[in-house]
Motif scaffolding. Structure first.
Motif, PDB file in Angstrom:
ATOM      1  N   ALA A 142       2.107  -9.933  -4.052  1.00 30.61           N
ATOM      2  CA  ALA A 142       2.052 -11.508  -3.557  1.00 30.61           C
ATOM      3  C   ALA A 142       1.286 -11.291  -2.453  1.00 30.61           C
ATOM      4  CB  ALA A 142       3.265 -12.100  -3.390  1.00 30.61           C
ATOM      5  N   THR A 143       0.136 -12.435  -2.016  1.00 30.53           N
ATOM      6  CA  THR A 143      -0.459 -12.343  -0.812  1.00 30.53           C
ATOM      7  C   THR A 143      -0.321 -13.732  -0.410  1.00 30.53           C
ATOM      8  OG1 THR A 143      -2.705 -13.172  -2.013  1.00 30.53           O
ATOM      9  CG2 THR A 143      -2.215 -10.844  -1.812  1.00 30.53           C
ATOM     10  N   ILE A 144      -0.443 -13.842   1.142  1.00 33.41           N
ATOM     11  CA  ILE A 144      -0.309 -15.036   1.749  1.00 33.41           C
ATOM     12  C   ILE A 144      -1.127 -15.045   2.887  1.00 33.41           C
ATOM     13  CG2 ILE A 144       1.427 -13.935   3.309  1.00 33.41           C
ATOM     14  CD1 ILE A 144       2.665 -17.009   3.274  1.00 33.41           C
ATOM     15  N   GLU A 145      -1.857 -16.437   3.329  1.00 40.91           N
ATOM     16  CA  GLU A 145      -2.520 -16.525   4.292  1.00 40.91           C
ATOM     17  C   GLU A 145      -1.963 -17.767   4.939  1.00 40.91           C
ATOM     18  OE1 GLU A 145      -7.172 -15.317   4.234  1.00 40.91           O
ATOM     19  OE2 GLU A 145      -6.670 -16.309   2.318  1.00 40.91           O
ATOM     20  N   LEU A 146      -2.104 -17.922   6.232  1.00 40.13           N
ATOM     21  CA  LEU A 146      -1.733 -19.013   7.071  1.00 40.13           C
ATOM     22  C   LEU A 146      -2.627 -19.396   8.323  1.00 40.13           C
ATOM     23  CD1 LEU A 146       2.151 -18.512   7.398  1.00 40.13           C
ATOM     24  CD2 LEU A 146       1.046 -19.931   5.742  1.00 40.13           C
ATOM     25  N   GLY A 147      -3.139 -20.521   8.462  1.00 39.01           N
ATOM     26  CA  GLY A 147      -4.024 -20.557   9.417  1.00 39.01           C
ATOM     27  C   GLY A 147      -3.956 -21.993  10.226  1.00 39.01           C
ATOM     28  N   LEU A 148      -4.218 -22.458  11.647  1.00 39.49           N
ATOM     29  CA  LEU A 148      -4.271 -23.671  11.746  1.00 39.49           C
ATOM     30  C   LEU A 148      -5.487 -23.978  12.463  1.00 39.49           C
ATOM     31  CD1 LEU A 148      -1.233 -23.601  14.396  1.00 39.49           C
ATOM     32  CD2 LEU A 148      -1.379 -24.730  12.137  1.00 39.49           C
ATOM     33  N   LYS A 149      -5.908 -25.209  12.140  1.00 43.74           N
ATOM     34  CA  LYS A 149      -7.357 -25.973  12.757  1.00 43.74           C
ATOM     35  C   LYS A 149      -7.138 -25.777  14.162  1.00 43.74           C
ATOM     36  CE  LYS A 149      -8.961 -28.848   9.134  1.00 43.74           C
ATOM     37  NZ  LYS A 149      -9.691 -30.143   8.827  1.00 43.74           N
ATOM     38  N   PRO A 150      -8.298 -25.570  14.990  1.00 43.62           N
ATOM     39  CA  PRO A 150      -8.076 -25.502  16.310  1.00 43.62           C
ATOM     40  C   PRO A 150      -7.270 -26.633  16.984  1.00 43.62           C
ATOM     41  CG  PRO A 150     -10.539 -25.142  15.670  1.00 43.62           C
ATOM     42  CD  PRO A 150      -9.507 -25.634  14.504  1.00 43.62           C
ATOM     43  N   TRP A 151      -6.526 -26.016  17.861  1.00 45.43           N
ATOM     44  CA  TRP A 151      -5.237 -27.160  18.576  1.00 45.43           C
ATOM     45  C   TRP A 151      -5.404 -26.357  20.098  1.00 45.43           C
ATOM     46  CZ3 TRP A 151      -0.366 -25.621  20.917  1.00 45.43           C
ATOM     47  CH2 TRP A 151       0.317 -26.825  21.299  1.00 45.43           C
ATOM     48  N   HIS A 152      -5.912 -27.530  20.808  1.00 44.29           N
ATOM     49  CA  HIS A 152      -6.096 -27.249  22.252  1.00 44.29           C
ATOM     50  C   HIS A 152      -7.285 -26.066  22.490  1.00 44.29           C
ATOM     51  CE1 HIS A 152      -3.635 -30.162  23.760  1.00 44.29           C
ATOM     52  NE2 HIS A 152      -2.733 -29.779  22.904  1.00 44.29           N
ATOM     53  N   HIS A 153      -8.082 -25.915  21.454  1.00 46.94           N
ATOM     54  CA  HIS A 153      -9.198 -24.685  21.327  1.00 46.94           C
ATOM     55  C   HIS A 153      -8.686 -23.612  20.722  1.00 46.94           C
ATOM     56  CE1 HIS A 153     -11.555 -27.563  23.143  1.00 46.94           C
ATOM     57  NE2 HIS A 153     -10.891 -27.671  24.547  1.00 46.94           N
ATOM     58  N   PHE A 154      -7.276 -23.367  20.539  1.00 51.38           N
ATOM     59  CA  PHE A 154      -6.517 -22.290  19.939  1.00 51.38           C
ATOM     60  C   PHE A 154      -6.756 -22.146  18.336  1.00 51.38           C
ATOM     61  CE2 PHE A 154      -4.893 -21.937  24.332  1.00 51.38           C
ATOM     62  CZ  PHE A 154      -5.183 -20.486  24.373  1.00 51.38           C
ATOM     63  N   SER A 155      -7.027 -21.215  17.823  1.00 48.00           N
ATOM     64  CA  SER A 155      -6.919 -21.259  16.376  1.00 48.00           C
ATOM     65  C   SER A 155      -6.092 -19.755  15.794  1.00 48.00           C
ATOM     66  CB  SER A 155      -8.291 -21.384  15.715  1.00 48.00           C
ATOM     67  OG  SER A 155      -8.198 -21.184  14.189  1.00 48.00           O
ATOM     68  N   PRO A 156      -4.785 -19.792  15.256  1.00 45.59           N
ATOM     69  CA  PRO A 156      -4.282 -18.371  14.728  1.00 45.59           C
ATOM     70  C   PRO A 156      -4.478 -18.405  13.511  1.00 45.59           C
ATOM     71  CG  PRO A 156      -2.716 -20.398  15.214  1.00 45.59           C
ATOM     72  CD  PRO A 156      -4.030 -20.919  15.604  1.00 45.59           C
ATOM     73  N   TYR A 157      -4.172 -17.118  13.238  1.00 41.32           N
ATOM     74  CA  TYR A 157      -4.351 -16.799  11.514  1.00 41.32           C
ATOM     75  C   TYR A 157      -3.340 -15.731  11.233  1.00 41.32           C
ATOM     76  CZ  TYR A 157      -6.217 -14.266   7.454  1.00 41.32           C
ATOM     77  OH  TYR A 157      -6.770 -13.838   6.405  1.00 41.32           O
ATOM     78  N   ILE A 158      -2.562 -15.609  10.071  1.00 42.52           N
ATOM     79  CA  ILE A 158      -1.646 -14.550   9.643  1.00 42.52           C
ATOM     80  C   ILE A 158      -2.050 -14.422   8.358  1.00 42.52           C
ATOM     81  CG2 ILE A 158       0.658 -14.029   9.450  1.00 42.52           C
ATOM     82  CD1 ILE A 158       1.455 -15.945  11.591  1.00 42.52           C
ATOM     83  N   SER A 159      -2.013 -13.212   7.757  1.00 44.83           N
ATOM     84  CA  SER A 159      -2.121 -12.773   6.501  1.00 44.83           C
ATOM     85  C   SER A 159      -1.092 -11.595   6.084  1.00 44.83           C
ATOM     86  CB  SER A 159      -3.421 -12.447   5.899  1.00 44.83           C
ATOM     87  OG  SER A 159      -4.001 -11.150   6.494  1.00 44.83           O
ATOM     88  N   GLY A 160      -0.855 -11.432   4.886  1.00 44.68           N
ATOM     89  CA  GLY A 160      -0.067 -10.510   4.454  1.00 44.68           C
ATOM     90  C   GLY A 160       0.076 -10.115   2.889  1.00 44.68           C
ATOM     91  N   GLN A 161       0.367  -8.905   2.522  1.00 46.83           N
ATOM     92  CA  GLN A 161       0.387  -8.663   1.207  1.00 46.83           C
ATOM     93  C   GLN A 161       1.735  -7.782   0.928  1.00 46.83           C
ATOM     94  OE1 GLN A 161      -2.836  -7.665  -2.251  1.00 46.83           O
ATOM     95  NE2 GLN A 161      -1.947  -5.627  -1.513  1.00 46.83           N
ATOM     96  N   TYR A 162       2.266  -7.874  -0.410  1.00 48.03           N
ATOM     97  CA  TYR A 162       3.209  -6.809  -0.854  1.00 48.03           C
ATOM     98  C   TYR A 162       2.609  -6.411  -2.177  1.00 48.03           C
ATOM     99  CZ  TYR A 162       7.296  -4.825  -3.076  1.00 48.03           C
ATOM    100  OH  TYR A 162       7.872  -4.118  -4.285  1.00 48.03           O
TER     101      TYR A 162
END
Length: 788
Positions: free
Chosen positions: A619-639
């Motif tokens: 399984a894979t997953i990606e999470l990401g926010l649109k820029p919020w107060h100019h910050f934009s985080p990203y997370i991904s992972g796989q098992y």
């Protein structure tokens, strides 16, 4: 010293710029919010990409997930990054290294600057780069024989608009025959509507020196023709060992559009000189660490001198993707292309002055030097020349809810390659590293380890039918592709049992896909696909004779079969303030081709090991926010859980007990965390990657440890002044916390068993040690750039 000069130049440019009033250039105004439409026929769907080019380097600060989560709609697992991510990376970084943050990707680097992608080891869901299809604007850009990506030879980062990675399977319309593990696609920037330019100067660790210049013509008259040309030069010392890398690169792209039709011309030229690093076994790594390398100074009689390890590769790529609107809902796509590469790779070795052989014929007295009574040091020079040409053509007809596409791809590839010997003098100098003055026998014959001519023809037909229903919320697709590959190898060496070898394959490749748009922001998809890959490299088709004994050391492989995979995916996507991509996948492989590098005739060659059957689930997953107060985080992972389905045949004829062992080069867990801040002037970000431990032998009796990397960047864009548009200074810090330490980043050559064992039928099977890529070393890169 060069690092300080670039830093002083950047500070000076900053002071000058901040003291001035911004004058917005016409080239900037024209390039903002510009639409880019792909002309290429490759890909599962033609997409219109909108990029807000607020900065000369193309960054906009508006992308979700730190520039790594653009909206996807194709009913397959797919990840991508845009200029918002690319522009913040070191300008020296190669594409294969940049995708390390995507889910399921593990990248075995060799250097922190990203200059070396010839010996990089990339895996996606446990499948090596030799199983990943690689396209540049629809042109098959990987080496046609060994499938290596060589991403730095095709495009400079400043000209790269977007990168997409389809982790599961390639599009049926893509001109690929090795894409079991997905498809990597580079999209080049389109020329600007208005004349202008861009310059980038970089310096830093390991005496890095890089210059990049690009000129845009804008629209030429009222012809609708736009073009740009760029040039770059890069030089840096190796981070470990005494070698260096020098690279010269040129890109050109010309576009002509009329109505709904268009044509492009792409030309890319690259020449790189580098030196092979030394690849340690696990024992050597534990004993010597990063000090295990070639000797800086020549020791008389030794073959371990670093200058014996030189590698030169020259390449030119030409392509012309075209799209024609024929009316009546008919659209034709044509993509002709031509690629040429040549060069050589050297490896240090030794040769007997009186006991060598040309094939199975004694070579006699070689008369190389009277000072050598027995063997003498040589550089084995592998010279190659590759010519690859093809045409991918398709016709699409849209009628009501249905779109039907039929197409055909033909390609021809020829590769002569030979290994000769060049003697070293008393100072370790070689008269010609490119093989101009080889060692000859007493009869005047050039001594060869091998002398081959490899030829391949590809014929592929495909048909795709897409149906939309429920106001385009439900989309169904069915495709069938038949790939026919013919390979032939000839070798001119006396004493070989066969002069010509080869094989032909015809492989059926069906696909079915479906997606449903639950809401405008939510989609589910499911697919069942197939993929195949011919064995990588020509050595599987060749017989070899030892120059030391005159006896055959290895015969060509019998009953070669392509790797074949049947896979299924189930996925969910959401895009909005929070972007989410989730996918479950299952693969069943037959004739699993495991990429490795082996020494044949004293030289390093790419080849494949048939690992039999394999099952992979994960399984894979990606999470990401649109820029919020100019910050934009990203997370991904796989098992992933990948197991070998059968016992592997050993060279002794017995079988190793590999059934239900874990697959090699497949880390169970991978993860990435990133964040980007960009307010239009100040920007910065960090990216953390984790790659779990992975086995390097089929018997699971040796594994490579897990590792983590951390990279950081920050910079500032100043106001425009004079002819300079938004001058910028950027600092990239690579491998923070490592200092001069390194780590094992991937397996360079896999082995069946690292410890002696007993086969299924009681045969004693000797051990063989895997070798590894060594990565690491901290690097700092300062870049000063500006539009004009």
């Amino acid at each position: 010293m060069r690092y300080r000069k670039v830093l002083m130049l950047g500070v000076g440019c900053a002071v000058w710029a901040t003291a001035s009033v911004e004058a917005k250039s016409t080239s900037q105004a024209a390039s903002e919010n510009k639409k880019e439409k792909s002309i290429s026929a490759s890909g599962d769907a033609e997409e219109v990409k909108v990029t807000a080019k607020n900065a000369p380097d193309g960054a906009s600060g508006h992308s979700a997930g730190a520039g790594m989560m653009p909206v996807q709609t194709v009913p397959k697992a797919r990840s991508a990054f845009t200029r918002d991510f690319i522009a913040h990376q070191p300008p020296t970084q190669n594409t294969a290294s940049m995708i390390a943050s995507m889910p399921g990707v593990a990248v075995g680097r060799n250097d922190p600057l990203g200059l070396d992608d010839q010996r990089i080891n990339l895996t996606v869901r446990g499948m090596a780069q030799t199983e990943i299809g690689y396209l540049m604007d629809g042109i098959p850009a990987a080496d046609p024989s060994n499938y290596k990506l060589y991403t730095t030879q095709n495009v400079d980062n400043e000209n790269l608009a977007r990168v997409d990675l389809t982790q599961g399977s390639a599009s049926p319309t893509s001109p690929l025959y090795n894409a079991v593990g997905g498809e990597l696609t580079q999209t080049l920037r389109t020329p600007s509507d208005h004349a202008g330019g861009y310059a980038d100067f970089s310096g830093g660790s390991y005496s890095l020196d890089r210059e990049f210049f690009r000129i845009d013509t804008g629209e030429i008259g009222h012809t609708g023709i736009r073009s740009y040309a760029s040039f770059s030069h890069t030089h840096a010392e190796d981070w470990r060992g005494p070698g260096y890398t020098t690279r010269y690169h040129m890109d050109n792209k010309t576009v002509k559009e009329w109505g709904h039709s268009g044509a492009e011309l792409l030309v890319s030229y690259n020449t790189t000189t580098s030196f092979y690093p030394r690849f340690p076994t696990l024992t050597q790594w534990k004993q010597y660490g990063t000090n295990f390398n070639w000797e800086k100074d020549y020791i008389p009689g030794s073959a371990n001198y670093y200058r014996f390890q030189q590698n030169v590769r020259n390449a030119i790529t030409i392509g012309a993707p075209m799209r024609f609107d024929l009316g009546h809902q008919l659209t034709a796509h044509l993509t002709p292309y031509y690629m040429h590469s040549d060069g050589y790779g050297d490896v240090g070795s030794s040769l007997s002055n009186t006991g060598s052989y040309y094939g199975n014929i004694p070579a006699g007295n070689l008369n190389v030097s009277p000072s050598y009574n027995g063997s003498f040091p040589v550089s084995i020079t592998d010279t190659f020349k590759e010519n690859n040409a093809g045409l991918n053509a398709s016709l699409s007809w849209k009628h009501g809810h249905n779109t039907l596409t039929v197409g055909y791809w033909y390609a021809y590839f020829a590769q002569p390659e030979a290994a000769t010997y060049a003697a070293a003098d008393a100072n370790g100098s070689i008269a010609s590293m490119s093989g101009k003055y080889p060692v000859v026998s007493a009869a005047g014959d050039v001594l060869h380890s091998y002398n081959i001519n490899f030829m391949q023809q590809t014929n592929t037909a495909y048909i795709v039918d897409e149906y939309s229903a429920l106001n385009d919320r439900l989309k169904l697709s069915a495709a069938f592709k038949e790939s026919m590959i013919t390979r032939q190898l000839t070798q001119i060496m006396p004493g070989l049992p066969s002069y010509r070898n080869g094989n032909s394959d015809a492989v059926p490749l069906p696909q079915v896909m479906a997606s449903y748009q639950i809401t405008p922001n939510d989609q589910i998809f499911v697919n069942g696909t197939t993929g195949f890959a011919e064995p990588a490299g020509w050595p599987s088709y060749a017989d070899f004779i030892s120059v030391a004994t005159g006896k055959q050391t290895r015969g060509h492989a019998q009953n070669l079969k392509p790797e074949y995979a049947i896979s299924e995916e189930l996925g969910y996507r959401h895009h909005g303030f929070l972007n989410v991509n989730i996918a479950l996948f299952n693969y069943n492989f037959t004739n699993r081709q495991v990429s490795t590098t082996e020494v044949v005739g004293g030289t390093r060659v790419s080849s494949s090991i048939n690992g039999g059957g394999q099952t992979s689930r994960g399984a894979t997953i990606e999470l990401g926010l649109k820029p919020w107060h100019h910050f934009s985080p990203y997370i991904s992972g796989q098992y992933i859980h990948a197991t070998i389905d059968n016992n592997l045949r050993a060279s002794s004829g017995d079988y190793l007990r590999t059934k239900e062992k874990l697959a090699v080069n497949t880390p169970e867990f991978t993860a990435s965390v990133g964040i980007l801040y960009d307010n239009g002037s100040a920007f910065g970000g960090l990216l953390f990657n984790y790659v779990g431990s992975q086995y390097s032998t089929f018997m699971n009796d040796e594994k490579m440890p897990a590792y983590e990397t951390l990279n950081m960047n920050f910079g500032y864009r100043f106001q425009s002044v004079g002819f300079l548009h938004r001058p910028q200074i950027q600092l990239n810090l690579v491998n923070l916390g490592l200092g001069n330490k390194g780590y094992l980043s991937s397996t360079y050559s896999v082995a069946t068993n690292a410890h002696a064992t007993t086969g299924v039928y009681g045969t004693a099977i000797a051990a063989s040690a895997p070798t590894y890529n060594v990565a690491g070393g901290f690097a700092g890169i300062v870049s000063v750039s500006s539009g004009f």
